[in-house]
Design an enzyme around this catalytic site. Structure first.
Site, PDB file in Angstrom:
ATOM      1  CE  LYS A  49      -1.947  -1.141   3.798  1.00 54.57           C
ATOM      2  NZ  LYS A  49      -1.197  -2.329   4.091  1.00 54.57           N
TER       3      LYS A  49
ATOM      4  NE  ARG B  76      -4.640  -0.768   9.799  1.00 54.45           N
ATOM      5  CZ  ARG B  76      -3.395  -0.392   9.092  1.00 54.45           C
ATOM      6  NH1 ARG B  76      -3.446   0.718   8.699  1.00 54.45           N
ATOM      7  NH2 ARG B  76      -2.493  -1.276   8.975  1.00 54.45           N
TER       8      ARG B  76
ATOM      9  NE  ARG C 209       7.721  -2.559   6.241  1.00 54.12           N
ATOM     10  CZ  ARG C 209       6.380  -2.597   6.227  1.00 54.12           C
ATOM     11  NH1 ARG C 209       5.744  -1.996   5.718  1.00 54.12           N
ATOM     12  NH2 ARG C 209       5.989  -3.153   7.326  1.00 54.12           N
TER      13      ARG C 209
ATOM     14  NE  ARG D  88       2.008  -4.683  11.302  1.00 53.89           N
ATOM     15  CZ  ARG D  88       2.993  -4.585  10.243  1.00 53.89           C
ATOM     16  NH1 ARG D  88       3.961  -5.361  10.798  1.00 53.89           N
ATOM     17  NH2 ARG D  88       2.774  -4.334   9.173  1.00 53.89           N
TER      18      ARG D  88
HETATM   19  P1  AP5 Z   1       4.698  -1.828   1.847  1.00 53.22           P
HETATM   20  O1  AP5 Z   1       4.383  -0.756   0.795  1.00 53.22           O
HETATM   21  O2  AP5 Z   1       5.449  -1.028   3.075  1.00 53.22           O
HETATM   22  O3  AP5 Z   1       3.625  -2.373   2.523  1.00 53.22           O
HETATM   23  P2  AP5 Z   1       2.158  -1.866   3.176  1.00 53.22           P
HETATM   24  O4  AP5 Z   1       1.111  -2.540   2.567  1.00 53.22           O
HETATM   25  O5  AP5 Z   1       2.006  -0.233   3.209  1.00 53.22           O
HETATM   26  O6  AP5 Z   1       2.672  -2.323   4.610  1.00 53.22           O
HETATM   27  P3  AP5 Z   1       2.516  -1.976   5.956  1.00 53.22           P
HETATM   28  O7  AP5 Z   1       2.971  -2.953   6.927  1.00 53.22           O
HETATM   29  O8  AP5 Z   1       3.022  -0.624   6.059  1.00 53.22           O
HETATM   30  O9  AP5 Z   1       1.159  -1.869   6.124  1.00 53.22           O
HETATM   31  P4  AP5 Z   1       0.380  -1.965   7.534  1.00 53.22           P
HETATM   32  O10 AP5 Z   1      -1.092  -1.545   7.234  1.00 53.22           O
HETATM   33  O11 AP5 Z   1       0.570  -3.290   8.417  1.00 53.22           O
HETATM   34  O12 AP5 Z   1       1.104  -0.913   8.476  1.00 53.22           O
HETATM   35  P5  AP5 Z   1       0.805   0.645   8.741  1.00 53.22           P
HETATM   36  O13 AP5 Z   1       1.991   1.423   8.705  1.00 53.22           O
HETATM   37  O14 AP5 Z   1      -0.326   1.202   7.704  1.00 53.22           O
HETATM   38  O15 AP5 Z   1       5.574  -2.819   1.282  1.00 53.22           O
HETATM   39  C1  AP5 Z   1       6.279  -3.760   2.292  1.00 53.22           C
HETATM   40  C2  AP5 Z   1       7.585  -4.230   1.861  1.00 53.22           C
HETATM   41  O16 AP5 Z   1       7.490  -5.052   0.506  1.00 53.22           O
HETATM   42  C3  AP5 Z   1       8.564  -2.834   1.329  1.00 53.22           C
HETATM   43  O17 AP5 Z   1       9.829  -3.439   1.768  1.00 53.22           O
HETATM   44  C4  AP5 Z   1       8.482  -2.809   0.007  1.00 53.22           C
HETATM   45  O18 AP5 Z   1       9.670  -2.333  -0.630  1.00 53.22           O
HETATM   46  C5  AP5 Z   1       8.239  -4.333  -0.647  1.00 53.22           C
HETATM   47  N1  AP5 Z   1       7.215  -4.307  -1.758  1.00 53.22           N
HETATM   48  C6  AP5 Z   1       6.250  -3.405  -2.086  1.00 53.22           C
HETATM   49  N2  AP5 Z   1       5.608  -3.826  -3.302  1.00 53.22           N
HETATM   50  C7  AP5 Z   1       6.521  -4.924  -3.630  1.00 53.22           C
HETATM   51  C8  AP5 Z   1       6.589  -5.514  -4.765  1.00 53.22           C
HETATM   52  N3  AP5 Z   1       5.226  -5.315  -5.841  1.00 53.22           N
HETATM   53  N4  AP5 Z   1       6.980  -6.664  -5.190  1.00 53.22           N
HETATM   54  C9  AP5 Z   1       8.379  -6.659  -4.267  1.00 53.22           C
HETATM   55  N5  AP5 Z   1       8.508  -6.195  -3.022  1.00 53.22           N
HETATM   56  C10 AP5 Z   1       7.608  -5.159  -2.760  1.00 53.22           C
HETATM   57  O19 AP5 Z   1       0.289   0.746  10.167  1.00 53.22           O
HETATM   58  C11 AP5 Z   1       1.086   0.449  11.437  1.00 53.22           C
HETATM   59  C12 AP5 Z   1       0.242   0.410  12.783  1.00 53.22           C
HETATM   60  O20 AP5 Z   1      -0.286   1.858  12.804  1.00 53.22           O
HETATM   61  C13 AP5 Z   1      -1.055  -0.456  12.692  1.00 53.22           C
HETATM   62  O21 AP5 Z   1      -0.644  -1.712  13.064  1.00 53.22           O
HETATM   63  C14 AP5 Z   1      -1.673   0.172  13.871  1.00 53.22           C
HETATM   64  O22 AP5 Z   1      -1.319   0.231  15.109  1.00 53.22           O
HETATM   65  C15 AP5 Z   1      -1.517   1.497  13.150  1.00 53.22           C
HETATM   66  N6  AP5 Z   1      -2.610   2.355  12.235  1.00 53.22           N
HETATM   67  C16 AP5 Z   1      -2.402   2.775  11.324  1.00 53.22           C
HETATM   68  N7  AP5 Z   1      -3.392   3.045  10.881  1.00 53.22           N
HETATM   69  C17 AP5 Z   1      -4.660   2.762  11.503  1.00 53.22           C
HETATM   70  C18 AP5 Z   1      -5.856   3.020  11.466  1.00 53.22           C
HETATM   71  N8  AP5 Z   1      -6.544   3.470  10.269  1.00 53.22           N
HETATM   72  N9  AP5 Z   1      -6.452   2.816  12.432  1.00 53.22           N
HETATM   73  C19 AP5 Z   1      -6.074   2.500  13.509  1.00 53.22           C
HETATM   74  N10 AP5 Z   1      -4.745   2.077  13.728  1.00 53.22           N
HETATM   75  C20 AP5 Z   1      -3.773   2.376  12.644  1.00 53.22           C
END
Ligand code: AP5
Length: 220
Positions: free
Chosen positions: A16, A91, A130, A174
């Protein structure tokens, strides 16, 4: 230039954040990545960060009220006038309903919700490898997209680090949280005719092309 107002939905590691950045650059919109905002608040030790830290460490969601206010305020900022890419929000169903109310007040509508799908083993590989830049937030992957400067960011020279919540036990939490609290949004938006399913496996550029295709003439 066309504008887009989209939500990127998908499990941890679906790509994402990676795709949100590309969409932001292509459409000149704002990118609202709630995870990034919360992690920065934790580092800066703001009141928001102090409230959110424990939830992030456990891999649980911060309370809806906290995140809804944060996104509601951010959407009013100038750089969101030409559209937005929401990454990591909504979410929960409650967050989705709040978003609907916020957008209605602003007199705008969502163009679409892109539901990114990847299998479990790919998720684990992506999260385990990552690396993120401490300074500018740029994303890398140890195998799929390594920095050419070893432990330093190609873009700004900042130090690369592994996120605390990318430990195995927190990844499992998660994923469970995603299945129980976030996956129901697929039906929610499907029933509203907003959903496009995107195959998130493959090269970053290929996934981006699929997203652009799914968006079709959006915003034109
Ligand atoms: P990446 O692009 O970072 O993936 P992502 O889907 O953004 O993964 P996240 O782990 O950031 O998502 P998440 O939803 O768990 O965490 P968030 O930060 O939102 O890609 C991952 C890796 O793969 C990278 O190394 C990239 O280079 C690689 N990659 C990407 N595309 C690729 C491809 N096509 N091929 C190969 N490699 C690839 O949330 C974290 C925490 O914040 C949550 O747990 C929660 O505590 C809190 N939080 C955030 N939003 C909310 C909300 N709305 N409500 C409540 N709590 C929230």
């Amino acid at each position: 230039m066309a504008s887009v107002r989209v939500v990127l939905l998908g499990p941890p590691g679906a790509g994402k954040g990676t795709q949100a950045k590309l969409l932001r650059e292509q459409f000149d919109t704002c990118q609202i990545s709630t995870g990034d905002i919360l992690r920065k608040a934790v580092v800066d030790k703001t009141p928001l960060g102090q409230e959110a830290a424990a939830y992030l460490n456990r891999g649980e969601l911060v309370p809806d009220s906290v995140i809804v206010n944060l996104v509601g305020e951010r959407l009013k900022e100038k750089d969101c006038e030409n559209g937005f890419v929401l990454d990591g929000f909504p979410r929960t169903i409650a967050q989705a309903e709040s978003l609907e109310r916020i957008l209605k007040t602003m007199g705008i509508r969502l163009d679409g919700v892109l539901s990114m799908q990847i299998p479990h083993d790919v998720i684990v590989d992506r999260l385990a490898g990552r690396r993120s830049c401490k300074n500018c937030g740029a994303l890398y992957h140890r195998v799929f997209d390594p920095s050419t400067r070893g432990g330093a960011c190609d873009q700004c020279g900042g130090e690369l680090y592994q996120r605390d919540d990318d430990r195995e036990e927190t990844i499992n939490t998660r994923l469970n949280v995603y299945e129980t609290q976030t996956a129901p949004l697929v039906n929610y938006y499907g029933q509203r005719g907003k959903l496009s399913e995107i195959d998130g496996v493959g090269k970053v550029d290929d996934v981006h092309r699929r997203i652009i295709q799914a968006l079709g003439g959006v915003g034109n």
